[in-house]
Enzyme design. Structure first.
Site, PDB file in Angstrom:
ATOM      1  N   HIS A   1       0.842  -1.257  -0.056  1.00  0.00           N
ATOM      2  CA  HIS A   1      -0.009   0.150  -0.193  1.00  0.00           C
ATOM      3  C   HIS A   1       0.810   1.351   0.011  1.00  0.00           C
ATOM      4  CE1 HIS A   1      -3.582   2.476   0.580  1.00  0.00           C
ATOM      5  NE2 HIS A   1      -2.671   3.243   1.657  1.00  0.00           N
ATOM      6  N   SER A   2       0.465   2.271  -0.775  1.00  0.00           N
ATOM      7  CA  SER A   2       1.372   3.511  -1.069  1.00  0.00           C
ATOM      8  C   SER A   2       2.824   3.250  -1.158  1.00  0.00           C
ATOM      9  CB  SER A   2       0.884   4.223   0.249  1.00  0.00           C
ATOM     10  OG  SER A   2       1.392   5.710  -0.008  1.00  0.00           O
ATOM     11  N   LEU A   3       3.582   3.504  -0.263  1.00  0.00           N
ATOM     12  CA  LEU A   3       5.140   3.418  -0.416  1.00  0.00           C
ATOM     13  C   LEU A   3       5.294   1.848  -0.583  1.00  0.00           C
ATOM     14  CD1 LEU A   3       8.098   3.585  -0.288  1.00  0.00           C
ATOM     15  CD2 LEU A   3       7.970   3.515   2.129  1.00  0.00           C
TER      16      LEU A   3
END
Length: 237
Positions: A82-84
């Site tokens: 998720h995200s990074l």
């Protein structure tokens, strides 16, 4: 979840500031046919005193050998980030497809524009107060530890390093992945648009799917069961 003879490794990559414990509840949710493998980066939890990475390639270089050692009872791998964590999972996927006895079944990229979208410098270089306020603003979520002065002093360097790592990310290759990709986002994510998430279609030359779940950028904090069921249904259907 559907039972299979050989468990499938669900390799989980954390969002900025998070550690492997975020994914520990997923083991019970996923069931016996899955082996949840949260990745441990330096600068958090049991590695809190270690210097965090500031560059995605260096982080993946460190993660890969430990992951390969952990794949003792399965060579079937699904990645979630998720995200990074999405770009870390993407880079790990590229490394793993070059390992002869590992089968990468799918990448689930959550809360992230496709890899070649240049990340905006939203928080890197700000003062501590400005940085925390900006992270809360664009994530729509904040760790309560940031309200405690002592805890904030402890965790802020790693959170800063993670944000810098994400905002300065440059993909290691322009080649599309030879494995299917599912892009995920919260329906009310103000950081990543549906169009940006759909851009992950360009990151694969295999099947692609975009799935939206209720919530904002950090929808996954309340969606562990939905996500594990979705992952199982997508991979084992």
């Amino acid at each position: 979840m559907t039972g299979i003879a050989e468990p499938t490794a669900l390799v989980c990559l954390p969002f900025a500031g998070a550690g492997p414990s975020f994914f520990h509840p997923w083991s019970a949710l996923a069931g016996e046919s899955w082996r949840v493998l949260p990745m441990q980066l330096p600068g958090r939890e049991r590695r809190i005193l270690e210097e965090p990475h500031r560059e995605v390639g260096a982080a993946v270089d460190e993660l890969l050998p430990g992951l390969l050692d952990a794949l003792v009872d399965t060579k079937r791998v699904v990645l979630f980030g998720h995200s990074l964590g999405a770009v870390l999972a993407y880079e790990l996927a590229h490394r793993l497809v070059g390992v002869s006895d590992v089968e990468v079944l799918r990448l689930f990229a959550s809360g992230s524009p496709e890899p070649h979208t240049q990340r905006a410098r939203r928080a890197t270089g700000m003062s501590d107060d400005e940085f925390v306020a900006r992270v809360r603003e664009f994530a729509g979520f904040s760790d309560e530890a940031l309200d405690d002065p002592e805890m904030r002093e402890l965790i802020l360097p790693t959170l800063r390093a993670d944000v810098e790592m994400h905002e300065t990310y440059v993909p290691s290759t322009s080649k599309p992945l030879p494995v299917p990709v599912t892009a995920l986002r919260g329906t009310h994510d103000e950081l990543v648009s549906a169009e940006q998430a759909a851009g992950w279609a360009t990151a694969t030359n295999a099947e692609f799917e975009l799935v939206e779940l209720a919530g904002g950028h950090m929808y996954l904090t309340e969606a562990g069961r939905q996500l594990t069921e979705l992952i199982d249904r997508t991979v084992n259907s």
